[in-house]
Design a protein around this motif. Structure first.
Motif, short mmCIF file in Angstrom:
data_model
loop_
_atom_site.label_atom_id
_atom_site.label_comp_id
_atom_site.label_asym_id
_atom_site.label_seq_id
_atom_site.Cartn_x
_atom_site.Cartn_y
_atom_site.Cartn_z
N GLU A 1 2.53 -1.55 -5.88
CA GLU A 1 3.15 -2.88 -5.98
C GLU A 1 2.97 -3.67 -4.67
O GLU A 1 2.63 -4.86 -4.69
CB GLU A 1 4.63 -2.74 -6.31
CG GLU A 1 5.35 -4.06 -6.46
CD GLU A 1 6.83 -3.91 -6.77
OE1 GLU A 1 7.42 -4.89 -7.22
OE2 GLU A 1 7.40 -2.81 -6.54
N GLN A 2 3.19 -3.03 -3.55
CA GLN A 2 3.03 -3.69 -2.25
C GLN A 2 1.57 -4.08 -2.01
O GLN A 2 1.28 -5.15 -1.48
CB GLN A 2 3.50 -2.77 -1.11
CG GLN A 2 4.99 -2.55 -1.10
CD GLN A 2 5.40 -1.41 -0.17
OE1 GLN A 2 4.72 -0.38 -0.09
NE2 GLN A 2 6.51 -1.60 0.52
N ARG B 1 -0.74 -4.61 -4.38
CA ARG B 1 -1.10 -5.69 -5.32
C ARG B 1 -0.61 -7.05 -4.83
O ARG B 1 -1.26 -8.07 -5.06
CB ARG B 1 -0.53 -5.41 -6.71
CG ARG B 1 -1.35 -4.42 -7.51
CD ARG B 1 -0.91 -4.38 -8.96
NE ARG B 1 -1.60 -3.36 -9.69
CZ ARG B 1 -2.81 -3.51 -10.25
NH1 ARG B 1 -3.46 -4.65 -10.14
NH2 ARG B 1 -3.37 -2.51 -10.91
#
Length: 145
Positions: free
Chosen positions: A95-96, A98
């Motif tokens: 997530e980080q 992306r």
């Protein structure tokens, strides 16, 4: 050394405090020595963790599923499973990564597949961008309604 650094946040921070200034200095030397027309591509393993992504006009993240990364670290680099999992756990999350990625390359297939993705990216995006910078011309885009 990696086994110690990736098992303890404080030790890893100490190691990074020693290594990162040296790397930054060498990076500056290499960039200064590059030809004025050079396209500089930097491979920065801790780009997200060090919050350096905003420094770059294009951020490319090469990703593979964590289980595949563990398997590859064991198979190709001789890590123990515990060391491989500790290394991955210390890295930014998907997530980080992306959140800062302009381009996301999938590295879950064969080595040739990711090479082909990179080659396409080089010819279709990076070289045209470098050319536009050189001639000081923004990219042309068709108007979309």
């Amino acid at each position: 050394m990696a086994a110690v650094a990736f098992s303890d946040d404080e030790k890893r921070a100490t190691l990074n405090g020693i290594v990162h200034p040296l790397v930054a200095h060498r990076r500056s030397e290499l960039i200064a020595a590059a030809h004025e027309d050079a396209v500089i591509v930097e491979d920065i393993p801790l780009l997200v963790e060090s919050q350096m992504a905003p420094m770059f006009p294009l951020v490319i993240v090469v990703n593979a599923d964590p289980e595949l990364r563990v398997k590859r670290l064991i198979e190709y680099r001789g890590f123990t499973e515990e060391d491989a999992r500790a290394r991955i756990a210390a890295q930014a999350t998907e997530e980080q990564r992306r959140a800062v990625a302009d381009v996301w390359l999938d590295n879950s297939g064969s080595p040739g597949a990711v090479v082909e993705q990179a080659r396409t990216l080089w010819h279709e995006r990076i070289l045209p961008f470098a050319h536009n910078l050189k001639i000081e011309q923004p990219a042309r885009r068709d108007a979309a309604v």
